[in-house]
Design a protein around this motif. Structure first.
Motif, PDB file in Angstrom:
ATOM      1  N   UNK A   1      -0.822  22.392   4.667  1.00 52.34           N
ATOM      2  CA  UNK A   1      -1.901  23.385   4.589  1.00 52.34           C
ATOM      3  C   UNK A   1      -2.492  23.510   3.197  1.00 52.34           C
ATOM      4  N   UNK A   2      -1.668  23.317   2.163  1.00 51.51           N
ATOM      5  CA  UNK A   2      -2.183  23.489   0.809  1.00 51.51           C
ATOM      6  C   UNK A   2      -2.473  22.143   0.139  1.00 51.51           C
ATOM      7  N   UNK A   3      -1.471  21.252   0.120  1.00 51.86           N
ATOM      8  CA  UNK A   3      -1.641  20.001  -0.629  1.00 51.86           C
ATOM      9  C   UNK A   3      -2.679  19.074   0.010  1.00 51.86           C
ATOM     10  N   UNK A   4      -2.618  18.906   1.325  1.00 53.34           N
ATOM     11  CA  UNK A   4      -3.608  18.038   1.973  1.00 53.34           C
ATOM     12  C   UNK A   4      -5.027  18.586   1.783  1.00 53.34           C
TER      13      UNK A   4
ATOM     14  N   UNK B   1       0.842  -1.209   0.000  1.00 53.33           N
ATOM     15  CA  UNK B   1       0.000   0.000   0.000  1.00 53.33           C
ATOM     16  C   UNK B   1       0.874   1.254   0.000  1.00 53.33           C
ATOM     17  N   UNK B   2       1.999   1.170   0.698  1.00 51.16           N
ATOM     18  CA  UNK B   2       2.911   2.318   0.729  1.00 51.16           C
ATOM     19  C   UNK B   2       3.467   2.571  -0.670  1.00 51.16           C
ATOM     20  N   UNK B   3       3.804   1.491  -1.367  1.00 49.81           N
ATOM     21  CA  UNK B   3       4.351   1.636  -2.732  1.00 49.81           C
ATOM     22  C   UNK B   3       3.319   2.193  -3.699  1.00 49.81           C
ATOM     23  N   UNK B   4       2.064   1.761  -3.543  1.00 47.65           N
ATOM     24  CA  UNK B   4       0.990   2.302  -4.391  1.00 47.65           C
ATOM     25  C   UNK B   4       0.870   3.807  -4.137  1.00 47.65           C
ATOM     26  N   UNK B   5       0.945   4.184  -2.844  1.00 49.36           N
ATOM     27  CA  UNK B   5       0.902   5.606  -2.503  1.00 49.36           C
ATOM     28  C   UNK B   5       2.063   6.369  -3.137  1.00 49.36           C
ATOM     29  N   UNK B   6       3.230   5.764  -3.109  1.00 50.89           N
ATOM     30  CA  UNK B   6       4.426   6.392  -3.695  1.00 50.89           C
ATOM     31  C   UNK B   6       4.190   6.720  -5.174  1.00 50.89           C
ATOM     32  N   UNK B   7       3.630   5.779  -5.914  1.00 51.16           N
ATOM     33  CA  UNK B   7       3.328   6.035  -7.341  1.00 51.16           C
ATOM     34  C   UNK B   7       2.330   7.176  -7.486  1.00 51.16           C
TER      35      UNK B   7
ATOM     36  N   UNK C   1       5.835   7.888   8.560  1.00 48.07           N
ATOM     37  CA  UNK C   1       4.965   6.875   9.153  1.00 48.07           C
ATOM     38  C   UNK C   1       3.884   7.472  10.060  1.00 48.07           C
ATOM     39  N   UNK C   2       2.817   6.693  10.216  1.00 47.42           N
ATOM     40  CA  UNK C   2       1.789   7.054  11.187  1.00 47.42           C
ATOM     41  C   UNK C   2       2.331   6.754  12.573  1.00 47.42           C
ATOM     42  N   UNK C   3       2.400   7.770  13.428  1.00 45.17           N
ATOM     43  CA  UNK C   3       2.772   7.509  14.820  1.00 45.17           C
ATOM     44  C   UNK C   3       1.535   7.523  15.730  1.00 45.17           C
ATOM     45  N   UNK C   4       0.448   8.090  15.211  1.00 45.98           N
ATOM     46  CA  UNK C   4      -0.834   7.983  15.928  1.00 45.98           C
ATOM     47  C   UNK C   4      -1.961   7.721  14.937  1.00 45.98           C
ATOM     48  N   UNK C   5      -2.933   6.933  15.337  1.00 44.90           N
ATOM     49  CA  UNK C   5      -4.099   6.695  14.491  1.00 44.90           C
ATOM     50  C   UNK C   5      -5.288   6.288  15.345  1.00 44.90           C
TER      51      UNK C   5
ATOM     52  N   UNK D   1      -1.116   7.296   2.491  1.00 47.59           N
ATOM     53  CA  UNK D   1      -0.685   8.692   2.666  1.00 47.59           C
ATOM     54  C   UNK D   1       0.839   8.788   2.778  1.00 47.59           C
ATOM     55  N   UNK D   2       1.437   7.879   3.582  1.00 47.53           N
ATOM     56  CA  UNK D   2       2.889   7.917   3.800  1.00 47.53           C
ATOM     57  C   UNK D   2       3.610   7.730   2.466  1.00 47.53           C
ATOM     58  N   UNK D   3       3.102   6.822   1.647  1.00 49.84           N
ATOM     59  CA  UNK D   3       3.698   6.616   0.333  1.00 49.84           C
ATOM     60  C   UNK D   3       3.547   7.843  -0.548  1.00 49.84           C
ATOM     61  N   UNK D   4       2.350   8.431  -0.515  1.00 50.92           N
ATOM     62  CA  UNK D   4       2.103   9.632  -1.322  1.00 50.92           C
ATOM     63  C   UNK D   4       3.084  10.737  -0.928  1.00 50.92           C
TER      64      UNK D   4
END
Lengths: 185, 185
Positions: free
Chosen positions: B85-88, B49-55, B152-156, B134-137
């Motif tokens: 602030x802008x991209x997200x 999933x991280x790699x898919x996000x990276x692409x 990485x997610x440190x909280x969720x 998200x982390x991959x993106x």
């Protein structure tokens, strides 16, 4: 403007939204994943994407009925109108033309397809029904409304047509068990 | 309101949109597919999933630079501000807090997560990093801007936290080859 159309516009304005591009890229990742999983057997890929759509359709119809406040549909023509004009607008933000072919068959025609924003199919992927997810969604949603249907893309710009056309054929109208139970009381 | 924030709001108003629920369900289908493909090996699933996000991130950054008209960022702090602030805002419609920890590290904190609208993880899926896309993106997008990062997610909330926190650590700032070439002329 029909009631179904104006209702669709209002719902589209109200629902929470995501970036269409990110949605298209995420769907693209799903298709890629399914293609890899099926060893590029495109018939299997089409079947798999349709089934994923079916699961989403079952889920969406609940949300739709809860939010849309659509009138009870007495005929397939009315259901088709609500599907094309209200539900497609609410879920995809697009304007769809509904063409009734017979009491058991109709088509949904549209130009813009949010799923295939960036897509061109290479020659050896012409059999891939890239947006077949929609057919599954429609089949799932209509099944919850007691219509067993066949649903397929008969036109797609990805295959050289001017427009998208999804044709829906009703195979069976199921009796609503719960409804009958209630009537007996 | 910062320039990055108001720019994010304007972009979000302008970009084409899709139904957030359909987006969440489509992402859910992608996760399900990857889980099945990886025989439920959750470490493999997270990696995939991280790699898919990276692409997706590599793709999104182009779109972002083309559309956002953001100022050139001279420091990581400025880049982090524009990212949060802008991209997200442009891609997810959400408001993100940016916390700078050091000249090479920052966190993005947010409440709403469009990807996990309907998600609860069963006990045996606690190791699944559901939203690791998200982390991959972020990793893909920042790499195009010459930052090699760990993300990485440190909280969720899916793991019992109050909020989402994505932590970004810069591992390497790459020199921009093209830039240097131009300077030599």
């Amino acid at each position: 403007m029909s009631k179904a159309t104006s209702n669709g516009q209002q719902l589209w304005n109200k629902v929470p939204k995501a970036n269409a591009e990110l949605f298209a890229l995420t769907y693209g990742a799903l298709v890629t994943e399914v293609v890899r999983d099926a060893d590029e057997n495109l018939a299997t890929v089409n079947e798999k994407l349709e089934k994923i759509g079916y699961s989403i359709g079952i889920r969406c119809v609940d949300e739709f009925l809860a939010k849309s406040n659509s009138p009870y549909c007495k005929t397939l023509a009315e259901t088709a109108e609500v599907l094309g004009k209200t539900a497609f607008r609410m879920f995809l933000g697009i304007v769809v033309d509904v063409v009734q072919h017979s009491p058991s068959s109709f088509s949904l025609n549209f130009q813009d397809n949010p799923l295939s924003l960036f897509v061109e199919l290479p020659e050896n992927y012409k059999e891939l029904e890239y947006s077949i997810l929609y057919c599954g969604v429609i089949r799932g949603a209509l099944e919850m409304l007691n219509y067993k249907v066949d649903c397929q893309f008969v036109k797609s710009p990805l295959k050289g047509d001017d427009t998208h056309e999804i044709k829906v054929d009703v195979k069976q109208v199921m009796s609503d068990g719960a409804g009958e139970d209630y009537q007996e009381e």
